[in-house]
Design an enzyme around this catalytic site. Structure first.
Site, mmCIF file in Angstrom:
data_model
loop_
_atom_site.group_PDB
_atom_site.id
_atom_site.type_symbol
_atom_site.label_atom_id
_atom_site.label_comp_id
_atom_site.label_asym_id
_atom_site.label_seq_id
_atom_site.Cartn_x
_atom_site.Cartn_y
_atom_site.Cartn_z
ATOM 1 N N ASP A 16 0.830 -1.212 0.000
ATOM 2 C CA ASP A 16 0.000 0.000 0.000
ATOM 3 C C ASP A 16 0.862 1.259 0.000
ATOM 4 O O ASP A 16 1.969 1.258 0.533
ATOM 5 C CB ASP A 16 -0.914 -0.020 1.238
ATOM 6 C CG ASP A 16 -2.095 0.917 1.098
ATOM 7 O OD1 ASP A 16 -2.329 1.435 -0.015
ATOM 8 O OD2 ASP A 16 -2.792 1.128 2.106
ATOM 9 N N HIS A 33 2.246 3.368 -9.133
ATOM 10 C CA HIS A 33 2.063 1.926 -9.337
ATOM 11 C C HIS A 33 3.257 1.338 -10.088
ATOM 12 O O HIS A 33 3.683 0.217 -9.829
ATOM 13 C CB HIS A 33 0.766 1.648 -10.088
ATOM 14 C CG HIS A 33 -0.457 2.035 -9.314
ATOM 15 N ND1 HIS A 33 -0.697 1.589 -8.035
ATOM 16 C CD2 HIS A 33 -1.516 2.844 -9.612
ATOM 17 C CE1 HIS A 33 -1.834 2.105 -7.584
ATOM 18 N NE2 HIS A 33 -2.350 2.871 -8.524
ATOM 19 N N LEU A 127 10.311 -20.707 -5.137
ATOM 20 C CA LEU A 127 9.307 -19.863 -4.490
ATOM 21 C C LEU A 127 7.965 -19.923 -5.218
ATOM 22 O O LEU A 127 7.915 -19.809 -6.443
ATOM 23 C CB LEU A 127 9.808 -18.406 -4.504
ATOM 24 C CG LEU A 127 8.806 -17.333 -4.068
ATOM 25 C CD1 LEU A 127 8.568 -17.387 -2.564
ATOM 26 C CD2 LEU A 127 9.290 -15.938 -4.455
#
Ligand code: IPE
Ligand code: IPE
Ligand code: MG
Length: 240
Positions: A16, A33, A127
């Protein structure tokens, strides 16, 4: 110091603060962004290097459709760009990408990019990088309930519905390899709320909040948040 022998299995992040990062610099939100995506890329690499098994990031919530069309379009364009630029590297790092959320209704090009990324990384064994995209915890639970209701109707389930059945019907369940609940949920930008992320799965997660805005979140800060996690005493309702 980070104890490599006590690493969390599953780290989840609410990324955020992109908008505020851009505002501080008088830039359009979409530039925030873009910077946030760069930060994400670095964190994926570090998580992979640290040997973390599961990383889940909140990229777009079911509530984020309330934003302007310009911002939404920008976010999904960036996703296409991310796949274009980083798929090769993810493959090199043996990362397997999965999606949590209903991404069937995102813009067609973004959906095609996601499909490509899922397909191209599906056999990787390093991962597991889960991208929560058009994800909401309530959507997740509602979808699981409907799925189980269907099994009851068809007679596949005859007895009681158990917690385990619900867990397995969530996005983090069977369809995505039975991901363990997050050990730690990190949220950046100073907000201290869950915003409809992993509601069921967060039952015993540790929370680490930081004022750092997501685009400024570096691998070093990531390691510091993991150290904070390691300093916690997890009791799971038991006694010492
Ligand atoms: C998080 O950054 C990214 C998404 C929700 C897509 P924000 O865009 O929420 O940034 P702030 O909270 O407005 O600063
Ligand atoms: C949560 O951030 C969603 C993502 C990071 C994708 P928001 O910025 O949308 O959450 P609120 O509105 O501050 O709760
Ligand atoms: Mg926000």
């Amino acid at each position: 110091m980070l104890d490599k022998n006590r690493m969390p299995k599953h780290v989840a992040i609410i990324m955020d603060g992109n908008g505020r990062w851009a505002k501080k610099r008088n830039l359009p939100r979409v530039m925030g962004h873009n910077a946030g995506m760069q930060a994400m890329k670095e964190i994926v690499r570090r998580a992979s290097d640290l040997g973390i098994k599961y990383l889940t990031v909140y990229a777009f919530s079911t509530e984020n459709w309330k934003r302007s069309e310009e911002e939404i379009t920008g976010i999904f364009r960036l996703l296409v760009k991310f796949v274009g630029l980083d798929l090769g590297e993810l493959k090199e790092q043996n990362v397997r990408v999965r999606v949590f959320g209903d991404y069937s209704c995102i813009p067609a090009r973004a959906k095609a990019s996601m499909d490509e990324m899922l397909e191209e990384t599906k056999d990787n064994t390093g991962l597991q990088f889960n991208i929560a995209l058009n994800y909401g915890g309530r959507l997740d639970i509602t979808r699981a309930v409907n799925h189980l209701a269907e099994k009851v109707r068809s007679g596949e389930i005859t007895g009681e519905i158990t917690e385990d059945m619900i867990s397995r019907a969530l996005y983090s369940g069977d369809e995505n390899g039975d991901v363990p609940d997050p050990d730690v949920i990190i949220r950046t930008s100073g907000e201290e709320r869950i915003s409809n992320f992993l509601l069921w799965q967060a039952a015993y997660s540790e929370f680490v909040f930081t004022d750092v805005l997501w685009p400024d979140f570096t691998p070093e800060i990531f390691e510091q948040t993991l150290e904070q996690y390691q300093s916690r005493d997890r009791r799971f309702g038991g006694r010492k």
